[in-house]
Every structure is written in structure tokens, then in C-alpha cells.
Design a protein around this motif. Sequence first.
Motif, PDB file in Angstrom:
ATOM      1  N   GLN A 222       9.619   0.820  -1.564  1.00 53.72           N
ATOM      2  CA  GLN A 222      10.114  -0.144  -2.554  1.00 53.72           C
ATOM      3  C   GLN A 222      11.205  -1.029  -1.958  1.00 53.72           C
ATOM      4  O   GLN A 222      11.241  -2.241  -2.194  1.00 53.72           O
ATOM      5  CB  GLN A 222      10.644   0.606  -3.780  1.00 53.72           C
ATOM      6  CG  GLN A 222       9.529   1.276  -4.580  1.00 53.72           C
ATOM      7  CD  GLN A 222      10.057   2.165  -5.687  1.00 53.72           C
ATOM      8  OE1 GLN A 222      11.136   2.749  -5.576  1.00 53.72           O
ATOM      9  NE2 GLN A 222       9.288   2.285  -6.759  1.00 53.72           N
TER      10      GLN A 222
ATOM     11  N   ALA B 180       9.728  -3.638   0.113  1.00 55.09           N
ATOM     12  CA  ALA B 180       9.118  -4.685  -0.720  1.00 55.09           C
ATOM     13  C   ALA B 180      10.202  -5.612  -1.277  1.00 55.09           C
ATOM     14  O   ALA B 180      10.017  -6.834  -1.331  1.00 55.09           O
ATOM     15  CB  ALA B 180       8.315  -4.053  -1.858  1.00 55.09           C
TER      16      ALA B 180
ATOM     17  N   HIS C 246       9.317  -3.036 -11.669  1.00 52.25           N
ATOM     18  CA  HIS C 246       9.163  -4.051 -12.701  1.00 52.25           C
ATOM     19  C   HIS C 246      10.533  -4.625 -13.064  1.00 52.25           C
ATOM     20  O   HIS C 246      11.558  -4.153 -12.572  1.00 52.25           O
ATOM     21  CB  HIS C 246       8.504  -3.451 -13.943  1.00 52.25           C
ATOM     22  CG  HIS C 246       9.289  -2.325 -14.547  1.00 52.25           C
ATOM     23  ND1 HIS C 246      10.452  -2.543 -15.268  1.00 52.25           N
ATOM     24  CD2 HIS C 246       9.115  -0.981 -14.514  1.00 52.25           C
ATOM     25  CE1 HIS C 246      10.935  -1.389 -15.668  1.00 52.25           C
ATOM     26  NE2 HIS C 246      10.153  -0.420 -15.216  1.00 52.25           N
TER      27      HIS C 246
ATOM     28  N   ALA D  86       4.101  -9.316  -9.994  1.00 54.47           N
ATOM     29  CA  ALA D  86       2.843  -8.679  -9.568  1.00 54.47           C
ATOM     30  C   ALA D  86       3.062  -7.891  -8.274  1.00 54.47           C
ATOM     31  O   ALA D  86       2.524  -6.790  -8.103  1.00 54.47           O
ATOM     32  CB  ALA D  86       1.754  -9.732  -9.381  1.00 54.47           C
ATOM     33  N   GLU D  87       3.859  -8.450  -7.371  1.00 57.07           N
ATOM     34  CA  GLU D  87       4.140  -7.715  -6.122  1.00 57.07           C
ATOM     35  C   GLU D  87       4.976  -6.471  -6.404  1.00 57.07           C
ATOM     36  O   GLU D  87       4.779  -5.426  -5.786  1.00 57.07           O
ATOM     37  CB  GLU D  87       4.872  -8.617  -5.124  1.00 57.07           C
ATOM     38  CG  GLU D  87       3.983  -9.710  -4.590  1.00 57.07           C
ATOM     39  CD  GLU D  87       4.520 -10.328  -3.315  1.00 57.07           C
ATOM     40  OE1 GLU D  87       5.348  -9.683  -2.627  1.00 57.07           O
ATOM     41  OE2 GLU D  87       4.122 -11.464  -3.016  1.00 57.07           O
TER      42      GLU D  87
ATOM     43  N   GLN E 297       2.924  -3.596  -7.583  1.00 56.88           N
ATOM     44  CA  GLN E 297       2.190  -2.880  -6.522  1.00 56.88           C
ATOM     45  C   GLN E 297       3.004  -1.743  -5.914  1.00 56.88           C
ATOM     46  O   GLN E 297       2.442  -0.809  -5.361  1.00 56.88           O
ATOM     47  CB  GLN E 297       1.777  -3.857  -5.422  1.00 56.88           C
ATOM     48  CG  GLN E 297       0.618  -4.734  -5.846  1.00 56.88           C
ATOM     49  CD  GLN E 297       0.222  -5.721  -4.765  1.00 56.88           C
ATOM     50  OE1 GLN E 297       0.769  -5.701  -3.664  1.00 56.88           O
ATOM     51  NE2 GLN E 297      -0.724  -6.579  -5.084  1.00 56.88           N
ATOM     52  N   VAL E 298       4.328  -1.856  -5.976  1.00 54.15           N
ATOM     53  CA  VAL E 298       5.154  -0.754  -5.456  1.00 54.15           C
ATOM     54  C   VAL E 298       5.842  -0.009  -6.605  1.00 54.15           C
ATOM     55  O   VAL E 298       6.905   0.583  -6.441  1.00 54.15           O
ATOM     56  CB  VAL E 298       6.198  -1.243  -4.423  1.00 54.15           C
ATOM     57  CG1 VAL E 298       5.510  -1.691  -3.152  1.00 54.15           C
ATOM     58  CG2 VAL E 298       7.088  -2.338  -5.003  1.00 54.15           C
ATOM     59  N   GLU E 299       5.213  -0.053  -7.794  1.00 52.20           N
ATOM     60  CA  GLU E 299       5.690   0.725  -8.946  1.00 52.20           C
ATOM     61  C   GLU E 299       7.082   0.293  -9.383  1.00 52.20           C
ATOM     62  O   GLU E 299       7.959   1.115  -9.643  1.00 52.20           O
ATOM     63  CB  GLU E 299       5.626   2.234  -8.631  1.00 52.20           C
ATOM     64  CG  GLU E 299       4.241   2.642  -8.113  1.00 52.20           C
ATOM     65  CD  GLU E 299       4.055   4.140  -7.928  1.00 52.20           C
ATOM     66  OE1 GLU E 299       5.030   4.884  -8.145  1.00 52.20           O
ATOM     67  OE2 GLU E 299       2.940   4.552  -7.579  1.00 52.20           O
TER      68      GLU E 299
ATOM     69  N   ASN F  80       0.951  -3.561 -15.053  1.00 52.03           N
ATOM     70  CA  ASN F  80       0.012  -4.653 -14.761  1.00 52.03           C
ATOM     71  C   ASN F  80      -0.279  -5.482 -16.007  1.00 52.03           C
ATOM     72  O   ASN F  80      -0.372  -6.707 -15.946  1.00 52.03           O
ATOM     73  CB  ASN F  80      -1.287  -4.094 -14.169  1.00 52.03           C
ATOM     74  CG  ASN F  80      -1.094  -3.651 -12.723  1.00 52.03           C
ATOM     75  OD1 ASN F  80      -0.280  -4.236 -11.990  1.00 52.03           O
ATOM     76  ND2 ASN F  80      -1.807  -2.627 -12.308  1.00 52.03           N
TER      77      ASN F  80
ATOM     78  N   LYS G 240       0.853   2.535 -14.239  1.00 48.44           N
ATOM     79  CA  LYS G 240       0.295   1.406 -13.476  1.00 48.44           C
ATOM     80  C   LYS G 240      -0.355   0.388 -14.406  1.00 48.44           C
ATOM     81  O   LYS G 240      -0.149  -0.816 -14.275  1.00 48.44           O
ATOM     82  CB  LYS G 240      -0.770   1.910 -12.484  1.00 48.44           C
ATOM     83  CG  LYS G 240      -0.156   2.507 -11.241  1.00 48.44           C
ATOM     84  CD  LYS G 240      -1.219   2.887 -10.219  1.00 48.44           C
ATOM     85  CE  LYS G 240      -0.524   3.599  -9.069  1.00 48.44           C
ATOM     86  NZ  LYS G 240      -1.312   4.648  -8.470  1.00 48.44           N
TER      87      LYS G 240
END
Lengths: 550, 161
Positions: A67, A70, A114, A106-107, A110-112, A13, A9
Motif C-alpha cells: 500500500q 502504491a 479508499h 480505482a488504483e 486495487q491495494v485495498e 469498487n 473488494k
Amino acid sequence: MYQYDVVDKTLVNERVAQFRDQTRRFLAGELSDEEFRHLRLRNGLYIQRQAPMLRVAVPYGMLSSTQLRALGSIARRYDRSYGHFTTRQNIQYNWPRLEQVPDILAELAQVEMHAIQTSGNCIRNTTSDHLAGVTPDELEDPRPWCELIRQWSTFHPEFTYLPRKFKIAVTGAAQDRAASLVHDVGVHIVRGAGGELGFEILAGGGLGRTPIIGQVVREFLPREHLLSYLEAILRVYNLEGRRDNLQKARIKILVRSLGIVEFRRRVEAEWELTRADGPRVDAAEIARLRSFFNPPAYRSLADCEPAAGKSTAFRAWYRYNTVAHKVPGYRAVFISLKKPDVAPGDITDTQMELVADLADRYSFGEVRVTHTQNLLLADVEQDQAFELWQTLEQAGLATPNIGTLTDMICCPGLDFCSLANAGSIDVAKLINDRFDDYDYLYDLGELEIKMSGCMNACGHHHVGHIGILGVDKSGEEWYQITIGGAAGADASLGAVIGPSVPKVDVAETIARLLEVYVEQRRPEERFLDTVRRLGVKPFKERAYAAPIAA
Amino acid sequence: MPRRLLRDGRIVDDDWSYLAEAEGNPAAALMLTLAQWQSDRDSWIARGGRLGVVLQPSHPVELLAPDLSRFELIGTDFSGPSEGRGYSQARMLREHWKFGGELRATGYVRRDQLFFMARCGFNSFELPDTDIEAGQRALSAFSWAYQPSNDAGLPLKLQRS
């Protein structure tokens, strides 16, 4: 599936923060186009024909329903309400705005998720078998090893500026569904002489301008050495791979020019120096990773015949769009993203949300992306298949064509990609229009058509049973056709049948190739096998026998 | 005006000179190109004083092995934003050859690469002067690392957990 801990995480970030600052500097004029290019590519961001394109990593194809929801939400709010699944199990957005990309990342964090290293000259997303963990023909689930490689390759300090991109595929089954022989490195889980599990390591495979089948570097590697051995391969490549010519920069060219014997010698010599101090696969760590891929709570069921007495449409779907599962009473179910009037691999925001709901209801909340650009619900109870099918059918996600001619693999082509010479989506549509008779498709049996809009071969045309390559001929879109390619354990590169053909003739040319097959095939023989038995000649003769009427 | 650079996480004035900068200063600590070193090896040794050598990306680090103990500084040059061989050169110098002196990144060196360079073993960086403060901050861009490396340019060794 794998779940982030505090380390994962924190790192994603921190990456978002770093990229937000890089984007700000670019927009403020502090970074040149060229400088920013190297930075944005390592975050999956291309500047394309129409708009930026953002490629989001789906590590070895695994998605949770959270995911996927999202991804649907991002498609709706930042894009034009759809996404495109790729042959490397990732998803691409074709219309994001550059200044919003940091917010998208960034969103995703939040659900792991990238977009790290989904493009650029670095180690890309590791791909694997979409049936991992559920297929009966598997030695061991490859996904813990994929996750190990994902972590090791993420921000690898030494290998972030390689001569060219670097793709690793891992597979643990007899049938190679990950196209590992055409990857820069293929990792096969195999049994050693004493029965212990380890890895066979291949290198130098690849498609693109110079398609080459990978060769064995090491027949058996004890598992604790996986990462140190990969580092030795990458170090030899990083130092000796060509950097003067983009077309000759992939590891396949290095392996070919040195020869596999000399390449192996250099890798082994480097490994001898580094293996003692290099990364060792820690037993506790691999046990930790394995714990994320334990079988879900299967019910104790018996196999049944859900298609018995049902409609022809359901029976066709069940036969073509589901496959065997190692647990009795279960089936793995493909969700076809190959509806005839939709670009292969495309899916809308609401479809993503629906599939997420179906995953929760029928398949333990997980979805997989296949390298054939479809989705998969891996753990469906057989007697729920009919109910699932009814919902998919209504949503346009039950086209019963998995493994058939219209389950085409296709790159985005000229419509979206700045590299393409020719369209591929519109050719897919022409082929769909020409072959709309399911009885004929089913009679043709297993048939893979793969199509790329240019030499970069994102659609893997070299390893299609029928491959279609877009070429530019004095500003017009023409297509070169190959036959006899395959991506599995018996991988081979297709042979060109003859001169390229204009767009309007592609479907008819394919129809002629298939006529030869239907006339000449032996019982149970696939198109691929007939081509291998007869060679290109009879197909070529028929394809060019008479002019094609406009 | 002396050149500022980032060394061991601190901004310092460079106490090393390239050959052209050292004219008239026989006591200067000298950074030579590999060609300069090789063509006049004996006289550089006879001159005495602190010596460094700067490799190009294509130079195998093994070339320096016989003389490694003579160098207090080794530089490797980055030709542009896509150059990546220096990362391997650095790790090999630190890990195979146990080079303990100053390992300097020269050429195209920017804040965005610094974290990776430091993990590979570089502990000094010739950045554009305007990038130096940001470069110093970039050394702590990430709090963890997934893979072991020598981390010679970072204040502490990073690991998975």
C-alpha cells in the motif's frame, strides 16, 4: 493486518463506480457545486486554496508495504511527488486534478484502500494507538475492534448525514496515544469487576473552536454490545445535535448543553429499545478479525544493547526514535517526518518506496502512521537497528527528535488550506531554525508543540504542551500561544499566556517560556508538569517582559 | 399530469395527494402535514378514506404513536442535501413502532441518497422526475452491507456475507 475479502473488494469498487459517475455529472453541469460538495466530501475530496485536496484513509494507521508503494506511485503520477500524513493517521495529496480523482480511487481500491468518509459530516476514519499489539502496557490489541468499527461505520445508512463530522478513537493501553479524550467518542478497552474485558465509553470530547475533554457515558459495556451502543449514541446525536449552526454542531456541544447525566439517560433509553435487535458483535466475526492481527513470526531473541560502542548520532537516534517492544529482542522504530527543512508529516514518493522496502526487510512488511505525523516500523530486531538507521539517515528520515520540541504537530496551514488564517509550516521552520542545538533539545526532554493555522484545530494546539494557534489580525498572521495542554490519559486544555504575537516573535516567545522551565524545573520534571505546578503566571511574565527585538 | 414516483423499486403514478392537490376530490388519499393533522384530527377521522402524514425533520416520531394505525403512509421531509434526521426517523418508525405502511422520502431526495434511505426503511421516493430512472438503478448501487438495518425499501435484505 486486515485483508479484504470479496465483500470489501466489491464495496470499494462499487464506490469508485458511484463516485466516477458523480464526478462526471458534476463536470457535465448536472450537479451544482453545493450538491457535489456533499458527495465529494464523503470521498475525501476538498476543493482547496491551490487545488483539490484528496484525503485517503489509513484505517487506524496500518499500511502494508504494498500500500505504501502504491501511495508513493500515486504521489508521483497524480501529484507533485509527495504526500502529507495527518494527525488522524491518514494521508493527503495536495495537488490532484479533479477529473483524475476517480482513477486515483480505482488504483487505491486495487491495494485495498479508499477515501470513503475521510471528510464530510459522517463517521470518519477510526484511529488508534500506533503501538497497538507491540506495547508492553496493553490490555488487549484494539485493532480488531477498530476494524469492526471501520466496517460497521462504512456506508452506515443512518449516519451518513450527521450534523457534523464524527471521530472515534479506540485504545487498549494504559497510556493513551490516540488522544481519545478529545474525540467525539473514545472507546477504552477495560476490565470489568469480574475480570472480563469490555469497554469504557466516552463522548463529547473535541478540539476546534470549543475544546472540551470527553466524559464517561458508560463505565463498562460488555463487548458484544459495542455496536448497538455506538448506534444509540449516534442516533441521539443525529436527531438532537444542532444543525442550525456549524460551530455548535459537534456532539460535544450537545453533551455540554444537555449535561452528561441527561445525555447518558437518553442514550441508555434508546439503547434499551434497540439493543435486542441491534447489531450484536458476533463471536465468530470478531475471531475472524482478530486472526488478521496475530503476532508475526517473531524470532526467539534476547534483548541486546545495540547502541553500545556506536556513534553519538546513532545512540541519540536509538534513544529518541525507538521504543520498547513487548517481545524480547525487538524494538519499535519511529521514522521521523520532522526534518527541520521539511513540512511536518510530508514525505516524498521515493521516501515512501524506500520505507516500504525497509518494512519488508526489517518489519514484516508493515508500516504504521502515528497521530504525531511520523511513521513507525513496529517490529524491528534490535541488532538490525544500526543497519536500518544507516539507510534512514541517508534518506533524511532519521532526525533524532521523536518526542522533543522539534517533533511538532502541524496542520497544512495557509499554504494549502482554504480555512486557515495563518501559516503553520513556515512557523515550524522558524522554530526549527531557532532550536537547532540537539543538546538543548534533549535537555528540555519530552515536549509537544502543536500548531494549527485556525480555530478548527487540525494541529490539536489545545492539547500541546505548547500550543500555537494562527489568527488573522487585520490581514496579518499572528499567533496565540497556550501552555499546559496534554492529549494523553491525563488530558488537559492549554491556557492562553496572553496577547497573540507576530510571526517573527513566535520562536523567541517559546524560547522565553523554556527559560522559565529550565530555571524552575525539579529533577525529572517535564515542561508540562512544571507548568501544571507553577501555573501560567511566571511564564506569562517572562514572555512579555521585554519587547522582542526584530 | 400525475406525479411519478419510485415505490417498492417500481416507477408508478402517485395515488396520493397533498391537501392542496385534493380540492374537489373527496375520495382522494390525503397526505397531511403534522400541523394539519393535529389541528383537525377529529374531522379527518370523520372524513374517512386513506390518510397519510408528512413529518418535518425536527418532529419526534413519538408524536404519531397514538394514531399510528390510522396512517397508511408516513412521509418525512428532507430539507436539503445535508439533512440527515429522516434516516433515524425512518428506522425508528420501522423498528421501534413497527410501521408497515408506505414510508415516503419527500423534499430534497436524489439518487445519491436513495440506497441509504431504502436501507433505513423508506420504500417510496419523491424524486425530481428527471432523476427517477437513475434512482431506480441507484437502489442496487451496492451489493452488500456491513451493518444490519431493516432494508424495507430494498428487494432483499443486505448483509455482510
